[in-house]
Scaffold this motif. Structure first.
Motif, PDB file in Angstrom:
ATOM      1  N   SER A  12      47.435 -75.683 -32.938  1.00 33.47           N
ATOM      2  CA  SER A  12      48.558 -76.579 -32.645  1.00 33.47           C
ATOM      3  C   SER A  12      48.066 -77.951 -32.221  1.00 33.47           C
ATOM      4  N   ASP A  47      52.968 -79.675 -34.213  1.00 30.21           N
ATOM      5  CA  ASP A  47      52.616 -79.244 -35.562  1.00 30.21           C
ATOM      6  C   ASP A  47      51.661 -78.067 -35.458  1.00 30.21           C
ATOM      7  N   GLN A  48      51.967 -76.991 -36.197  1.00 30.07           N
ATOM      8  CA  GLN A  48      51.161 -75.773 -36.116  1.00 30.07           C
ATOM      9  C   GLN A  48      50.724 -75.300 -37.490  1.00 30.07           C
ATOM     10  N   THR A  49      49.498 -74.778 -37.528  1.00 32.87           N
ATOM     11  CA  THR A  49      48.978 -74.069 -38.693  1.00 32.87           C
ATOM     12  C   THR A  49      48.834 -72.615 -38.269  1.00 32.87           C
ATOM     13  N   GLN A  89      52.374 -73.829 -42.499  1.00 33.45           N
ATOM     14  CA  GLN A  89      52.633 -74.919 -41.554  1.00 33.45           C
ATOM     15  C   GLN A  89      54.039 -74.769 -40.997  1.00 33.45           C
ATOM     16  N   ARG A  90      54.196 -75.125 -39.713  1.00 35.23           N
ATOM     17  CA  ARG A  90      55.530 -75.198 -39.133  1.00 35.23           C
ATOM     18  C   ARG A  90      55.520 -76.288 -38.072  1.00 35.23           C
ATOM     19  N   GLN A  91      56.732 -76.727 -37.719  1.00 38.49           N
ATOM     20  CA  GLN A  91      56.846 -77.779 -36.716  1.00 38.49           C
ATOM     21  C   GLN A  91      57.959 -77.464 -35.734  1.00 38.49           C
ATOM     22  N   SER A 128      60.913 -75.543 -37.623  1.00 36.90           N
ATOM     23  CA  SER A 128      61.088 -75.699 -39.069  1.00 36.90           C
ATOM     24  C   SER A 128      61.380 -74.384 -39.784  1.00 36.90           C
TER      25      SER A 128
END
Length: 149
Positions: free
Chosen positions: A41, A54-56, A66-68, A84
């Protein structure tokens, strides 16, 4: 669920996730074998005063996704925002060293997530329980560490 702890500092969830953090845990989906999950993150303050995270996310055996998250304070102990890959808004409440987040995921799954700051202030214990029709169908147990502080 991670217990509330009197020996842990109060949680400022938005500040905790500013900068880099890394989560490592286990995802257990009903009738499936547990799988390792890692989450890298990077959080920053947005122009509106909220946190943009922002995360992987890497689930063992699958490509990274990916998500946010976008979260802001909602009153003295409230948190509100979006994710997201959620199907609706994210709401949360901070009580001492714990944050309880709730949101609906795609497919009508309901998520309850508890993040508990541990003594020392550099680690969170995260437990997320996902339900369908009120029945638990998945559980994530994760440790999240702040990096480069």
């Amino acid at each position: 669920l991670p217990p509330a702890r009197a020996d842990a500092p109060a949680l400022d969830a938005l500040a905790f996730f500013t900068g880099q953090s890394r989560g490592e845990g286990t995802l257990k989906i009903a009738l499936r074998r547990p799988r390792a999950v890692t989450v890298a993150s990077v959080g920053r303050w947005g122009s509106g005063g909220g946190l943009i995270l922002d995360q992987t996310v890497t689930l063992a055996g699958q490509p990274a996704t990916q998500r946010q998250w976008q979260l802001r304070r909602g009153g003295p102990s409230g948190v509100a925002g979006s994710l997201s890959d959620a199907a609706g808004p994210v709401t949360g409440r901070i009580e001492g060293n714990r944050l309880h987040l709730r949101f609906i995921m795609k497919g009508g799954l309901r998520a309850d997530q508890w993040l508990a700051l541990q003594p020392g202030g550099q680690m969170l214990h995260n437990v997320m329980i996902v339900r369908k029709f009120g029945l638990p169908v998945a559980r994530l147990d994760e440790v999240i560490m702040r990096e480069n502080r």
